[in-house]
Design a protein around this motif. Structure first.
Motif, PDB file in Angstrom:
ATOM      1  N   ARG B 102      -4.964 -17.054 -17.073  1.00 22.80           N
ATOM      2  CA  ARG B 102      -5.025 -17.581 -15.705  1.00 22.80           C
ATOM      3  C   ARG B 102      -5.595 -16.534 -14.773  1.00 22.80           C
ATOM      4  NH1 ARG B 102      -0.370 -21.960 -15.181  1.00 22.80           N
ATOM      5  NH2 ARG B 102      -1.687 -22.664 -13.517  1.00 22.80           N
ATOM      6  N   ILE B 103      -6.838 -16.197 -14.989  1.00 27.79           N
ATOM      7  CA  ILE B 103      -7.475 -15.283 -14.052  1.00 27.79           C
ATOM      8  C   ILE B 103      -8.059 -16.102 -12.909  1.00 27.79           C
ATOM      9  CG2 ILE B 103      -8.077 -13.329 -15.515  1.00 27.79           C
ATOM     10  CD1 ILE B 103     -10.714 -14.860 -16.029  1.00 27.79           C
ATOM     11  N   PHE B 104      -8.446 -15.440 -11.838  1.00 31.95           N
ATOM     12  CA  PHE B 104      -9.103 -16.134 -10.740  1.00 31.95           C
ATOM     13  C   PHE B 104     -10.588 -16.195 -11.072  1.00 31.95           C
ATOM     14  CE2 PHE B 104      -5.493 -13.737  -8.839  1.00 31.95           C
ATOM     15  CZ  PHE B 104      -4.656 -14.819  -8.692  1.00 31.95           C
ATOM     16  N   SER B 105     -11.008 -17.327 -11.636  1.00 34.13           N
ATOM     17  CA  SER B 105     -12.339 -17.409 -12.260  1.00 34.13           C
ATOM     18  C   SER B 105     -13.493 -17.109 -11.312  1.00 34.13           C
ATOM     19  CB  SER B 105     -12.576 -18.786 -12.845  1.00 34.13           C
ATOM     20  OG  SER B 105     -11.397 -19.389 -13.210  1.00 34.13           O
ATOM     21  N   ASN B 106     -13.360 -17.542 -10.060  1.00 34.44           N
ATOM     22  CA  ASN B 106     -14.502 -17.381  -9.161  1.00 34.44           C
ATOM     23  C   ASN B 106     -14.431 -16.114  -8.323  1.00 34.44           C
ATOM     24  OD1 ASN B 106     -16.067 -19.770  -9.750  1.00 34.44           O
ATOM     25  ND2 ASN B 106     -14.311 -20.879  -8.949  1.00 34.44           N
ATOM     26  N   MET B 107     -13.575 -15.198  -8.748  1.00 35.52           N
ATOM     27  CA  MET B 107     -13.541 -13.898  -8.102  1.00 35.52           C
ATOM     28  C   MET B 107     -14.069 -12.886  -9.119  1.00 35.52           C
ATOM     29  SD  MET B 107      -9.783 -14.181  -6.316  1.00 35.52           S
ATOM     30  CE  MET B 107      -9.954 -13.195  -4.843  1.00 35.52           C
ATOM     31  N   THR B 108     -14.567 -11.781  -8.611  1.00 38.27           N
ATOM     32  CA  THR B 108     -15.079 -10.780  -9.540  1.00 38.27           C
ATOM     33  C   THR B 108     -13.911 -10.070 -10.222  1.00 38.27           C
ATOM     34  OG1 THR B 108     -15.071  -9.021  -7.920  1.00 38.27           O
ATOM     35  CG2 THR B 108     -17.064 -10.351  -8.045  1.00 38.27           C
ATOM     36  N   LEU B 110     -13.261  -6.986 -10.192  1.00 36.73           N
ATOM     37  CA  LEU B 110     -12.648  -6.067  -9.234  1.00 36.73           C
ATOM     38  C   LEU B 110     -11.717  -6.813  -8.287  1.00 36.73           C
ATOM     39  CD1 LEU B 110     -12.709  -3.077  -8.215  1.00 36.73           C
ATOM     40  CD2 LEU B 110     -14.306  -3.880  -6.483  1.00 36.73           C
ATOM     41  N   GLU B 111     -12.173  -7.943  -7.767  1.00 34.20           N
ATOM     42  CA  GLU B 111     -11.352  -8.708  -6.826  1.00 34.20           C
ATOM     43  C   GLU B 111     -10.069  -9.207  -7.480  1.00 34.20           C
ATOM     44  OE1 GLU B 111     -14.411 -10.663  -3.624  1.00 34.20           O
ATOM     45  OE2 GLU B 111     -14.431 -11.428  -5.660  1.00 34.20           O
ATOM     46  N   ILE B 115      -6.323  -8.339  -6.044  1.00 38.55           N
ATOM     47  CA  ILE B 115      -5.230  -9.267  -5.743  1.00 38.55           C
ATOM     48  C   ILE B 115      -3.908  -8.666  -6.225  1.00 38.55           C
ATOM     49  CG2 ILE B 115      -4.218 -11.491  -6.379  1.00 38.55           C
ATOM     50  CD1 ILE B 115      -6.345 -11.772  -4.303  1.00 38.55           C
ATOM     51  N   ASN B 160     -18.382  -5.974 -11.168  1.00 44.84           N
ATOM     52  CA  ASN B 160     -18.849  -6.948 -10.191  1.00 44.84           C
ATOM     53  C   ASN B 160     -19.131  -8.323 -10.778  1.00 44.84           C
ATOM     54  OD1 ASN B 160     -18.695  -5.079  -8.135  1.00 44.84           O
ATOM     55  ND2 ASN B 160     -20.764  -4.314  -8.535  1.00 44.84           N
ATOM     56  N   GLU B 161     -18.768  -8.507 -12.034  1.00 44.13           N
ATOM     57  CA  GLU B 161     -18.987  -9.805 -12.678  1.00 44.13           C
ATOM     58  C   GLU B 161     -17.938 -10.804 -12.205  1.00 44.13           C
ATOM     59  OE1 GLU B 161     -21.032 -11.098 -15.024  1.00 44.13           O
ATOM     60  OE2 GLU B 161     -22.310  -9.308 -15.079  1.00 44.13           O
ATOM     61  N   LEU B 162     -18.344 -12.069 -12.090  1.00 51.89           N
ATOM     62  CA  LEU B 162     -17.340 -13.094 -11.853  1.00 51.89           C
ATOM     63  C   LEU B 162     -16.474 -13.200 -13.106  1.00 51.89           C
ATOM     64  CD1 LEU B 162     -19.085 -16.049 -10.003  1.00 51.89           C
ATOM     65  CD2 LEU B 162     -17.649 -14.237  -9.096  1.00 51.89           C
ATOM     66  N   ASN B 165     -17.288 -15.382 -16.075  1.00 51.62           N
ATOM     67  CA  ASN B 165     -18.426 -15.049 -16.931  1.00 51.62           C
ATOM     68  C   ASN B 165     -18.110 -13.979 -17.967  1.00 51.62           C
ATOM     69  OD1 ASN B 165     -19.896 -16.873 -15.479  1.00 51.62           O
ATOM     70  ND2 ASN B 165     -20.774 -15.350 -14.104  1.00 51.62           N
TER      71      ASN B 165
END
Lengths: 300, 270, 410
Positions: B102-108, B110-111, B115, B160-162, B165
């Motif tokens: 359950r990662i935040f898919s549309n965040m990089t 790093l982001e 969190i 810096n990858e989403l 991906n």
């Protein structure tokens, strides 16, 4: 006592209509987990079709029950066709989209259909012909329950019975239940999901149209906006009963009908719609799983 | 073989008679479990044995029907956390990963880790709008700390990858990095090796040991990969049908007949 | 072969729609004079229209599918030609400069009628930006946004009526009250899933409107409140033209403030928490984010702007009644952000101008406004869910040199 009974039967009538519309919400939600916001508009289109057809037929010289039956049949056919088309256009391309996308699309569809009828027909209230005849054997009770109300209640009861049989015993009914349980699994065992979804929309729309015709001949006037309020109330009924559950929708419809009826009968009629909305907000907050719904456990 | 590591300290997590019912179904039945400081403990058992349910109770996602959960972060007071809100438990120092990522898919990447720093930072609405010196520094620190954590799990090239991906194994490691960013004293890993190939599992093995070594934290993990379990854990709990059926060191568990009968069987021959 | 098949399919679709729209589009009954009007031309229009449209639909759908494949290959999202030009920072700066100059000279060049329209459009920009906080950023669908707008408008109108409170005092009070309403609504509904939340906010919005309509002693019912004073300018009475220009600059100021504040929020610890919440609520909580607080903050900050604009609305029109705050108003603001581009500031601005100015200048089409919005919402959701303006979200880009964070657009 008579006043009480009058309100009781009035509430039952109202509740029956809510139940008829609520079934459409509940069945679609059960299968797609989508609040079909445009469902109220389908109901409105059903009522409009009946109005147009019956007026046209009456002008052509036809009378009484024939007009009523023809108008109802056409209303059901057209509402089903609209329900089917709406699903194909606004929801089917969004099956894989994030949850809120089909909901927003449904809101767009609802606005579109409302304005479509507004522009093609009129923004005024149109008088709806009293299609249901007054029965003579009902005369002694007329101060408590009218013939129209009687017809509404018994039609609804009959439809519920037929629907239960359909869902329980027919092939399509079973496929619907399977799809509601687990769409992917149903697909794997060879159920044609598109067919099931289309049938659900057609069935739900047909029920809404029946509700539309009945309530319109009861109240006696319609306009393009009736679907919005009726839709919200029916949705309230569906949630109240436990969305996704068919008996729940019926129960919810009746409870809501009675609540409104008694609240306006004994408290105040100014806030008729506020009661329904407040009811909706309260249920969603305190018992989002509804009266008969089960609590879902979040799986991680 | 389990590594030798100083284990003279008391337990950081104590689960007492934990019971959880779902309707009529008893998912966990009076389970006792503890994790000591710097210890790596594995929780094993067949599917449906109630392992993830225990995790969900510990982390506040479920409210247990009965029983208690106590924590004692190193150098802090013992505290009962039963039924506490999820985010508060995380703030008290227990962080987890999920069985189904359950990662935040549309965040990089790093982001995602940033969190994790949320509960250790402070900037509110005013600070966000005014963006004074302190807030700017806090933001800068969040970024560099998050980067360092990514470096620890070996994800710097994907910074810096989403997240969506990233390859599967990297997503699992990102989840661990995100959990570590909350500065836990106990890391809860729910099937960290699931879906990994042998090479990735080997890397994970090293990562888990290294985390303990460098961060000096305890780890409780649910895992089906016996090779991984046997090589990293200090102690193992075995569950079946909601009950704890055995506990002990890897070698004890390996010999335990009840366990072999209930669960390991032929699978363990490998 | 494929062409023939498509042709046949389109013919079928066109026949289907002619059948479908027959009673509503063709027949019009006049129940008073008992006349039936047959509008056969409509049927031909529908037939032709749906025939052509089915080709467009098919083309767009196939393009969308190939687009989805492209996206999987991690290609940058398709940008409008305009956006490609503006990717150049120098172009950006000069464009901003021209917009600023235009905005400043606008009220001196155009009539007060034009100024009023522009002011309305700018008010909707702020409303859109406000709603965008909850919908676009926090991922909570709010269908009762007009209620908060009403709270702002009524707080100024009523405070002024009863206590003679002036515009400038009412402005912060209206905003605060709206924010408070946001929190009051938020507290009980936080546990609800996304679509239920949408319905509860819709119900809430309708309750507010119905109460305003029925509670005559409080809100003067459907007839509303009139003679609301326009804002004063340091005690100087302004004439109508001057007030228009004054309000225009005031709204521009609020617009800039909103953009500034929302940008700051987006790139902050709180903004990140909102995105995480939108992505995965369970994981978000497990990472130590107090979701109740994050949601309430979003609701309050979002409602606040509606309250602010509500006060200005009351001052601008000098008359308000519940009819201004229907569900359609909420739907309209939602359309702005859906059509413009959810979650992006530029998208909301473009959306607001498009939706307010287009019907205003194409008067002939203004009857079809809501019809077009409804259709546009559906079409946008299907073919361009990211909105007209595609700005990929600003992400933190980590540059390796001495660990200095560098925030730039990807």
């Amino acid at each position: 006592m008579d006043y009480f009974l009058e309100i009781f039967w009035g509430g039952l009538t109202r509740g029956s209509i809510y139940a008829l519309i609520a079934l459409g919400y509940t069945m679609v939600y059960g299968i797609l987990e989508l609040i079909n916001f445009a469902h109220g508009e389908i109901y409105m289109i059903g009522a409009f079709t009946a109005l147009i057809v019956s007026t046209a037929l009456a002008m052509a010289g036809m009378k009484g029950l024939t007009v009523f039956i023809l108008a109802s049949v056409l209303a059901v056919i057209y509402a089903s066709a609209y329900g089917f088309t709406v699903e194909k256009i606004a929801y089917k391309p969004l099956r894989q989209a994030p949850r809120l996308s089909p909901l927003i699309s449904a809101i767009g569809m609802s606005i579109f259909l409302q304005n479509y009828v507004l522009l093609a027909q009129t923004s005024d209230f149109l008088p709806f012909p009293g299609l249901i005849p007054e029965f003579t054997f009902m005369q002694p009770y007329a101060h408590i329950i009218g013939s129209t109300e009687m017809v509404i209640i018994s039609t609804t009861a009959l439809i519920m019975l037929l629907l239960t049989v359909f869902i329980k015993f027919t092939r399509m009914g079973k496929a619907m239940r399977a799809t509601a349980q687990d769409r992917n699994m149903a697909m794997l065992v060879g159920i044609d999901i598109n067919k099931v979804i289309s049938s659900t929309f057609i069935l739900g729309s047909a029920l809404a149209a029946v509700g539309g015709v009945l309530i319109a001949s009861h109240i006696g006037r319609i306009n393009f906006y009736i679907g919005f309020i009726a839709g919200i109330k029916a949705f309230t009924a569906a949630v109240l009963g436990g969305i996704g559950s068919i008996p729940g929708a019926v129960l919810g419809g009746l409870v809501l009908g009675w609540t409104e009826s008694f609240a306006t009968g004994y408290v105040s009629s100014d806030y008729e719609d506020v009661f329904a909305f407040a009811f909706l907000v309260l249920i969603l907050i305190f018992r989002p799983s509804g009266l008969v719904g089960r609590k879902t456990i979040q799986k991680v | 073989m389990p590594q030798t590591f100083p284990q003279n300290k008391g337990s950081v997590l104590d689960i007492v008679n934990l019971t959880m019912n779902f309707g009529g179904l008893r998912a966990i039945d009076a389970v006792n479990l503890h994790v000591k400081q710097w210890e790596i403990v594995a929780l094993i058992g067949p599917n449906g044995a109630g392992k993830t349910t225990i995790f969900n109770c510990i982390t506040g996602l479920y409210k247990p029907t009965a029983g208690d959960i106590f924590i004692q972060p190193p150098g802090r007071k013992r505290k009962r956390v039963t039924g506490m809100k999820i985010h508060k438990i995380t703030k008290r120092g227990m962080a987890r990963t999920f069985q189904n990522i359950r990662i935040f898919s549309n965040m990089t990447a790093l982001e995602n880790v940033m969190i994790g720093r949320h509960c250790r930072t402070k900037a509110g609405v005013w600070e966000a709008v005014l963006k004074n010196k302190r807030t700017r520094k806090e933001e800068k620190d969040i970024v560099s700390q998050s980067y360092n954590i990514l470096a620890k799990v070996g994800l710097t090239q994907a910074v810096n990858e989403l997240a969506k991906n990233l390859p599967y194994g990297a997503q699992r490691r990102l989840e661990i990095a995100r959990a570590m960013a909350t500065e836990p004293f106990l890391l809860l890993l729910d099937e960290p090796a699931a879906g990994m190939n042998p090479y990735e599992t080997k890397e994970l093995d090293e990562l888990i040991l290294r985390i303990r070594e460098e961060e000096r934290i305890s780890i409780l993990m649910i895992e089906h990969d016996m090779k991984l379990v046997m090589s990293v854990s200090d102690r193992i709990y075995v569950m079946d049908y909601g009950e704890k059926i055995a506990e002990g060191s890897p070698s004890e568990i390996r010999e335990n007949h009840v366990v072999i009968k209930a669960y390991l069987g032929e699978e363990f021959d490998a | 072969m494929r062409k023939i098949k498509e042709l046949r399919q389109s013919l079928l679709i066109s026949v289907w729609f002619m059948f479908l729209t027959f009673p509503i589009m063709v027949i019009r009954v006049n129940t008073i004079d008992n006349i039936i009007e047959w509008r056969w031309m409509n049927m031909i229009y529908v037939g032709l229209g749906s025939f052509v449209f089915s080709f467009i639909w098919r083309y767009l759908l196939s393009k969308k599918q190939s687009g989805a494949k492209l996206l999987k290959a991690d290609k940058p999202a398709y940008l409008l030609p305009m956006q490609r030009i503006f990717a150049n920072p120098w172009m950006q700066m000069s464009a901003l400069f021209f917009i600023a100059v235009f905005a400043v000279i606008f009220p001196f060049v155009f009539s007060s009628y034009q100024i009023n329209i522009m002011t309305t459009a700018l008010m909707y920009v702020v409303l859109g930006l406000g709603l965008n906080i909850v919908v676009g950023q926090a991922g909570l669908l709010n269908l009762g946004y007009a209620a908060f707008y009403a709270v702002g408008a009524y707080s100024y109108a009523l405070l002024n009526y009863h206590f003679g409170i002036g515009f400038w005092t009412a402005l912060p009070i209206g905003a605060a009250l709206a924010a408070l309403f946001g929190i009051i609504l938020g507290l009980p509904v936080l546990r609800l899933r996304g679509d239920y939340l949408a319905i509860v906010t819709l119900g809430f919005g309708e309750i507010v409107r119905l109460v305003l309509e029925n509670w005559n002693e409080f809100s003067f019912g459907p007839s509303g409140i009139s003679n609301i004073p326009r804002p004063g300018f340091f005690g100087i009475e302004l004439n109508f033209e001057q007030v228009s220009a004054y309000l225009y600059f005031l709204v521009i100021g609020i617009c800039l403030l909103a953009i500034f504040v929302i940008r700051r929020l987006q790139n902050s610890r709180i903004g990140r928490a909102w995105i995480a919440m939108r992505e995965d609520e369970v994981a978000c909580q497990s990472m130590g984010i107090d979701m109740t607080r994050a949601k309430l903050t979003a609701l309050a900050l979002s409602s606040m702007w509606a309250g602010l604009v509500g006060v200005i609305f009351a001052a601008k029109t000098t008359f308000i009644n519940p009819a201004s705050f229907t569900f359609l108003e909420s739907a309209m603001i939602l359309s702005i952000i859906v059509i413009g581009g959810m979650g992006t500031i530029l998208g909301v601005i473009v959306g607001a101008f498009l939706l307010i100015l287009l019907p205003e200048y194409l008067r002939a089409l203004s009857d079809y406004r809501m019809l077009a919005f409804g259709a546009a919402i559906v079409l946008m959701m299907i073919f361009r869910p990211q909105g007209i303006v595609t700005v990929s979200r600003r992400t933190y880009q980590f540059s390796d040199e001495n660990h200095a964070p560098d925030i730039s657009t990807k």
